[in-house]
Design a protein around this motif. Structure first.
Motif, PDB file in Angstrom:
ATOM      1  N   ALA A 189       0.839  -1.209   0.000  1.00 18.82           N
ATOM      2  CA  ALA A 189       0.000   0.000   0.000  1.00 18.82           C
ATOM      3  C   ALA A 189       0.869   1.253   0.000  1.00 18.82           C
ATOM      4  O   ALA A 189       0.552   2.243  -0.679  1.00 18.82           O
ATOM      5  N   TYR A 190       1.975   1.211   0.721  1.00 18.51           N
ATOM      6  CA  TYR A 190       2.875   2.365   0.815  1.00 18.51           C
ATOM      7  C   TYR A 190       3.506   2.673  -0.544  1.00 18.51           C
ATOM      8  O   TYR A 190       3.491   3.816  -0.997  1.00 18.51           O
ATOM      9  N   ILE A 191       4.021   1.674  -1.228  1.00 15.03           N
ATOM     10  CA  ILE A 191       4.658   1.908  -2.539  1.00 15.03           C
ATOM     11  C   ILE A 191       3.607   2.340  -3.566  1.00 15.03           C
ATOM     12  O   ILE A 191       3.866   3.208  -4.391  1.00 15.03           O
ATOM     13  N   ASP A 192       2.417   1.742  -3.500  1.00 13.15           N
ATOM     14  CA  ASP A 192       1.334   2.152  -4.406  1.00 13.15           C
ATOM     15  C   ASP A 192       0.968   3.617  -4.171  1.00 13.15           C
ATOM     16  O   ASP A 192       0.703   4.359  -5.123  1.00 13.15           O
ATOM     17  N   ALA A 193       0.954   4.036  -2.910  1.00 12.98           N
ATOM     18  CA  ALA A 193       0.638   5.430  -2.590  1.00 12.98           C
ATOM     19  C   ALA A 193       1.697   6.365  -3.177  1.00 12.98           C
ATOM     20  O   ALA A 193       1.358   7.384  -3.791  1.00 12.98           O
ATOM     21  N   TRP A 194       2.978   6.028  -3.029  1.00 14.22           N
ATOM     22  CA  TRP A 194       4.042   6.850  -3.620  1.00 14.22           C
ATOM     23  C   TRP A 194       3.872   6.939  -5.132  1.00 14.22           C
ATOM     24  O   TRP A 194       4.005   8.010  -5.713  1.00 14.22           O
ATOM     25  N   ASN A 195       3.588   5.825  -5.767  1.00 13.30           N
ATOM     26  CA  ASN A 195       3.471   5.807  -7.228  1.00 13.30           C
ATOM     27  C   ASN A 195       2.210   6.490  -7.735  1.00 13.30           C
ATOM     28  O   ASN A 195       2.121   6.822  -8.915  1.00 13.30           O
ATOM     29  N   SER A 196       1.261   6.762  -6.863  1.00 19.70           N
ATOM     30  CA  SER A 196       0.061   7.496  -7.261  1.00 19.70           C
ATOM     31  C   SER A 196       0.352   8.997  -7.397  1.00 19.70           C
ATOM     32  O   SER A 196      -0.440   9.717  -7.988  1.00 19.70           O
ATOM     33  N   HIS A 197       1.448   9.453  -6.808  1.00 18.86           N
ATOM     34  CA  HIS A 197       1.815  10.882  -6.774  1.00 18.86           C
ATOM     35  C   HIS A 197       0.786  11.709  -6.007  1.00 18.86           C
ATOM     36  O   HIS A 197       0.702  12.917  -6.197  1.00 18.86           O
ATOM     37  N   ASP A 198       0.030  11.055  -5.149  1.00 18.51           N
ATOM     38  CA  ASP A 198      -1.006  11.724  -4.357  1.00 18.51           C
ATOM     39  C   ASP A 198      -0.536  11.818  -2.904  1.00 18.51           C
ATOM     40  O   ASP A 198      -0.514  10.804  -2.193  1.00 18.51           O
ATOM     41  N   PRO A 199      -0.130  13.020  -2.452  1.00 18.39           N
ATOM     42  CA  PRO A 199       0.367  13.157  -1.083  1.00 18.39           C
ATOM     43  C   PRO A 199      -0.598  12.617  -0.026  1.00 18.39           C
ATOM     44  O   PRO A 199      -0.157  12.028   0.964  1.00 18.39           O
ATOM     45  N   ALA A 200      -1.893  12.774  -0.221  1.00 22.85           N
ATOM     46  CA  ALA A 200      -2.861  12.299   0.778  1.00 22.85           C
ATOM     47  C   ALA A 200      -2.768  10.780   0.953  1.00 22.85           C
ATOM     48  O   ALA A 200      -2.884  10.277   2.072  1.00 22.85           O
ATOM     49  N   LYS A 201      -2.546  10.066  -0.140  1.00 22.38           N
ATOM     50  CA  LYS A 201      -2.431   8.603  -0.052  1.00 22.38           C
ATOM     51  C   LYS A 201      -1.158   8.193   0.679  1.00 22.38           C
ATOM     52  O   LYS A 201      -1.163   7.248   1.463  1.00 22.38           O
ATOM     53  N   VAL A 202      -0.047   8.888   0.412  1.00 18.37           N
ATOM     54  CA  VAL A 202       1.210   8.580   1.113  1.00 18.37           C
ATOM     55  C   VAL A 202       1.059   8.884   2.592  1.00 18.37           C
ATOM     56  O   VAL A 202       1.417   8.071   3.451  1.00 18.37           O
ATOM     57  N   LEU A 203       0.504  10.039   2.908  1.00 12.51           N
ATOM     58  CA  LEU A 203       0.359  10.444   4.308  1.00 12.51           C
ATOM     59  C   LEU A 203      -0.593   9.533   5.071  1.00 12.51           C
ATOM     60  O   LEU A 203      -0.439   9.361   6.277  1.00 12.51           O
ATOM     61  N   ALA A 204      -1.553   8.923   4.379  1.00 15.59           N
ATOM     62  CA  ALA A 204      -2.461   7.973   5.026  1.00 15.59           C
ATOM     63  C   ALA A 204      -1.715   6.730   5.512  1.00 15.59           C
ATOM     64  O   ALA A 204      -2.199   6.021   6.390  1.00 15.59           O
ATOM     65  N   CYS A 205      -0.537   6.494   4.971  1.00 16.31           N
ATOM     66  CA  CYS A 205       0.296   5.350   5.367  1.00 16.31           C
ATOM     67  C   CYS A 205       1.273   5.711   6.481  1.00 16.31           C
ATOM     68  O   CYS A 205       2.060   4.863   6.913  1.00 16.31           O
ATOM     69  N   MET A 206       1.249   6.971   6.938  1.00 17.22           N
ATOM     70  CA  MET A 206       2.188   7.463   7.942  1.00 17.22           C
ATOM     71  C   MET A 206       1.451   7.932   9.191  1.00 17.22           C
ATOM     72  O   MET A 206       0.294   8.335   9.115  1.00 17.22           O
ATOM     73  N   THR A 207       2.161   7.918  10.305  1.00 19.09           N
ATOM     74  CA  THR A 207       1.598   8.479  11.531  1.00 19.09           C
ATOM     75  C   THR A 207       1.656  10.007  11.444  1.00 19.09           C
ATOM     76  O   THR A 207       2.435  10.560  10.671  1.00 19.09           O
ATOM     77  N   GLU A 208       0.826  10.680  12.225  1.00 19.78           N
ATOM     78  CA  GLU A 208       0.799  12.152  12.219  1.00 19.78           C
ATOM     79  C   GLU A 208       2.152  12.751  12.603  1.00 19.78           C
ATOM     80  O   GLU A 208       2.523  13.815  12.128  1.00 19.78           O
ATOM     81  N   ASP A 209       2.890  12.062  13.483  1.00 20.07           N
ATOM     82  CA  ASP A 209       4.178  12.573  13.965  1.00 20.07           C
ATOM     83  C   ASP A 209       5.362  11.902  13.269  1.00 20.07           C
ATOM     84  O   ASP A 209       6.459  11.815  13.820  1.00 20.07           O
ATOM     85  N   VAL A 210       5.162  11.459  12.041  1.00 19.17           N
ATOM     86  CA  VAL A 210       6.194  10.743  11.293  1.00 19.17           C
ATOM     87  C   VAL A 210       7.503  11.538  11.260  1.00 19.17           C
ATOM     88  O   VAL A 210       7.504  12.762  11.216  1.00 19.17           O
ATOM     89  N   VAL A 211       8.606  10.798  11.308  1.00 23.15           N
ATOM     90  CA  VAL A 211       9.941  11.371  11.107  1.00 23.15           C
ATOM     91  C   VAL A 211      10.445  10.808   9.788  1.00 23.15           C
ATOM     92  O   VAL A 211      10.537   9.592   9.612  1.00 23.15           O
ATOM     93  N   PHE A 212      10.738  11.698   8.845  1.00 26.13           N
ATOM     94  CA  PHE A 212      11.176  11.318   7.495  1.00 26.13           C
ATOM     95  C   PHE A 212      12.550  11.953   7.308  1.00 26.13           C
ATOM     96  O   PHE A 212      12.669  13.151   7.092  1.00 26.13           O
ATOM     97  N   ASP A 213      13.580  11.132   7.406  1.00 22.85           N
ATOM     98  CA  ASP A 213      14.963  11.599   7.436  1.00 22.85           C
ATOM     99  C   ASP A 213      15.643  11.220   6.123  1.00 22.85           C
ATOM    100  O   ASP A 213      16.063  10.077   5.941  1.00 22.85           O
ATOM    101  N   ASP A 214      15.740  12.171   5.202  1.00 23.35           N
ATOM    102  CA  ASP A 214      16.298  11.939   3.873  1.00 23.35           C
ATOM    103  C   ASP A 214      17.779  12.298   3.878  1.00 23.35           C
ATOM    104  O   ASP A 214      18.153  13.467   3.824  1.00 23.35           O
TER     105      ASP A 214
END
Length: 153
Positions: free
Chosen positions: A16-41
């Motif tokens: 579901a997470y990879i499908d959300a990224w490939n949709s290019h829809d931020p709402a779908k990606v964020l639905a796979c994350m917690t509200e307090d997500v830490v994304f360290d690039d």
């Protein structure tokens, strides 16, 4: 990590997470994350905290880098119920100008290989640490010269 897997053996949350990224829809990606997500690039040198910061990154990715990027999973490394790791490949075309970073649109294709290590909470990504080579990307899209070949003796 949850034992719920699809036909490919990939955990359902990860599919579901990879499908959300490939949709290019931020709402779908964020639905796979917690509200307090830490994304360290690590490639960009940016640590984002919370869905508002990640939303801005996701919008920027499509507007300032590539309109056709795609992510694919490589080898999966499974830890415990809450730890995960996976190799991935992002491919696409550098068809967007990044005005904020002063990078032009080159129209060149790219293929970035990387590794993500993270934590899950309640079946959602709570942390993700991405490791990838920015210099390789910059070289592929023509924004940085290739390193010279080593001198022969």
């Amino acid at each position: 990590m949850t034992s719920d897997t699809g036909r490919s053996g990939i955990p359902n949350w990860m599919s579901a997470y990879i499908d959300a990224w490939n949709s290019h829809d931020p709402a779908k990606v964020l639905a796979c994350m917690t509200e307090d997500v830490v994304f360290d690039d690590k490639g960009l040198g940016e640590r984002l905290e919370g869905t508002d910061a990640v939303r801005a990154l996701l919008l920027d990715l499509t507007q300032s880098m590539s309109s056709d990027y795609r992510l694919d999973w490589g080898e999966l490394i499974v830890g415990t119920d809450d730890l995960w790791g996976a190799e991935w490949t992002m491919s696409g075309t550098n068809d967007r100008e990044d005005k904020a970073r002063g990078l032009p649109n080159t129209g060149r294709r790219f293929r970035i290989q990387g590794l993500s290590i993270g934590r899950l909470r309640d079946g959602k990504v709570a942390e993700e640490h991405l490791y990838w080579n920015m210099a390789d990307y910059m070289t592929q899209v023509g924004l940085m010269p290739e390193a010279p070949a080593p001198a022969t003796v």
